[in-house]
Design a protein around this motif. Structure first.
Motif, short mmCIF file in Angstrom:
data_model
loop_
_atom_site.label_atom_id
_atom_site.label_comp_id
_atom_site.label_asym_id
_atom_site.label_seq_id
_atom_site.Cartn_x
_atom_site.Cartn_y
_atom_site.Cartn_z
N ALA A 17 0.81 -1.22 0.00
CA ALA A 17 0.00 0.00 0.00
C ALA A 17 0.85 1.27 0.00
O ALA A 17 0.29 2.37 0.03
CB ALA A 17 -0.93 0.00 1.21
N LEU A 18 2.17 1.14 -0.04
CA LEU A 18 3.03 2.33 -0.06
C LEU A 18 2.65 3.26 -1.20
O LEU A 18 2.35 2.82 -2.32
CB LEU A 18 4.50 1.94 -0.20
CG LEU A 18 5.19 1.50 1.09
CD1 LEU A 18 6.60 1.02 0.79
CD2 LEU A 18 5.21 2.59 2.13
N ASN A 19 2.64 4.56 -0.91
CA ASN A 19 2.29 5.61 -1.87
C ASN A 19 0.83 5.56 -2.32
O ASN A 19 0.49 6.12 -3.36
CB ASN A 19 3.24 5.60 -3.08
CG ASN A 19 4.66 5.82 -2.66
OD1 ASN A 19 4.95 6.71 -1.88
ND2 ASN A 19 5.56 4.98 -3.15
N ASN A 20 0.00 4.88 -1.56
CA ASN A 20 -1.44 4.83 -1.83
C ASN A 20 -2.20 5.33 -0.62
O ASN A 20 -1.67 5.37 0.50
CB ASN A 20 -1.88 3.40 -2.15
CG ASN A 20 -1.36 2.92 -3.48
OD1 ASN A 20 -1.53 3.59 -4.50
ND2 ASN A 20 -0.69 1.79 -3.48
N ASN A 21 -3.46 5.69 -0.81
CA ASN A 21 -4.31 6.12 0.28
C ASN A 21 -4.67 4.94 1.17
O ASN A 21 -4.99 3.86 0.67
CB ASN A 21 -5.61 6.75 -0.25
CG ASN A 21 -5.39 8.15 -0.73
OD1 ASN A 21 -4.80 8.97 -0.03
ND2 ASN A 21 -5.86 8.46 -1.92
N ILE A 22 -4.62 5.16 2.49
CA ILE A 22 -5.06 4.17 3.45
C ILE A 22 -5.93 4.86 4.49
O ILE A 22 -5.91 6.08 4.62
CB ILE A 22 -3.88 3.44 4.14
CG1 ILE A 22 -3.04 4.41 4.98
CG2 ILE A 22 -3.03 2.69 3.14
CD1 ILE A 22 -2.06 3.71 5.90
N LEU A 23 -6.69 4.06 5.22
CA LEU A 23 -7.47 4.55 6.35
C LEU A 23 -6.95 3.86 7.59
O LEU A 23 -6.77 2.65 7.60
CB LEU A 23 -8.95 4.24 6.17
CG LEU A 23 -9.85 4.70 7.30
CD1 LEU A 23 -11.13 5.31 6.75
CD2 LEU A 23 -10.18 3.58 8.25
N VAL A 24 -6.69 4.65 8.63
CA VAL A 24 -6.17 4.11 9.89
C VAL A 24 -7.18 4.43 10.99
O VAL A 24 -7.52 5.58 11.21
CB VAL A 24 -4.80 4.72 10.23
CG1 VAL A 24 -4.25 4.12 11.52
CG2 VAL A 24 -3.81 4.54 9.10
N LYS A 25 -7.65 3.40 11.67
CA LYS A 25 -8.55 3.56 12.81
C LYS A 25 -7.68 3.43 14.06
O LYS A 25 -6.99 2.42 14.25
CB LYS A 25 -9.64 2.48 12.80
CG LYS A 25 -10.54 2.47 14.01
CD LYS A 25 -11.61 3.51 13.92
CE LYS A 25 -12.63 3.29 15.04
NZ LYS A 25 -13.83 4.03 14.84
N GLU A 31 -10.35 8.35 13.12
CA GLU A 31 -10.04 7.74 11.83
C GLU A 31 -9.24 8.74 11.01
O GLU A 31 -9.64 9.89 10.85
CB GLU A 31 -11.32 7.36 11.09
CG GLU A 31 -12.04 6.21 11.74
CD GLU A 31 -13.22 5.72 10.92
OE1 GLU A 31 -13.60 6.36 9.93
OE2 GLU A 31 -13.77 4.67 11.29
N ILE A 32 -8.11 8.28 10.50
CA ILE A 32 -7.21 9.12 9.73
C ILE A 32 -7.07 8.51 8.34
O ILE A 32 -6.89 7.29 8.21
CB ILE A 32 -5.80 9.18 10.38
CG1 ILE A 32 -5.88 9.53 11.86
CG2 ILE A 32 -4.88 10.09 9.60
CD1 ILE A 32 -6.28 10.93 12.18
N ILE A 33 -7.17 9.35 7.31
CA ILE A 33 -6.87 8.88 5.96
C ILE A 33 -5.67 9.68 5.45
O ILE A 33 -5.45 10.82 5.86
CB ILE A 33 -8.06 9.05 4.99
CG1 ILE A 33 -8.49 10.50 4.89
CG2 ILE A 33 -9.20 8.14 5.36
CD1 ILE A 33 -9.43 10.76 3.74
#
Length: 90
Positions: A17-25, A31-33
């Protein structure tokens, strides 16, 4: 026969997922995107263009820019954030 889970599989998914958008709970409920810049074996993350969103309706709460998230604070990570929708204020 039950499939065997490889112990490093989550790290491989995160690396992909490097250099892509992720969502972190986070454990505190936030929640952080953002765009995943770096990660390590402790799942510490560096995100760019990071934004905090409301977990109920996806509205933007804060715009952080570049941030570091300690792995021990993470509840889960969604690497397919294209499936996650949120609304930004107009």
């Amino acid at each position: 026969m039950a499939s065997q889970v490889q112990p490093n599989m989550p790290l491989k998914a995160l690396a992909s997922a490097l250099n892509n958008n992720i969502l972190v709970k986070l454990k505190d409920g936030s929640e952080i995107i953002g765009i995943l810049e770096q990660s390590d074996t402790s799942m510490n993350l560096v995100l760019s263009e990071a934004k905090e969103i409301d977990e109920k309706d996806g509205k933007l709460l804060a715009n952080y820019g570049r941030i570091f998230i300690r792995g021990s604070n993470i509840l889960y990570i969604a690497v397919n954030v294209s499936d996650v929708t949120f609304n930004e204020p107009e």
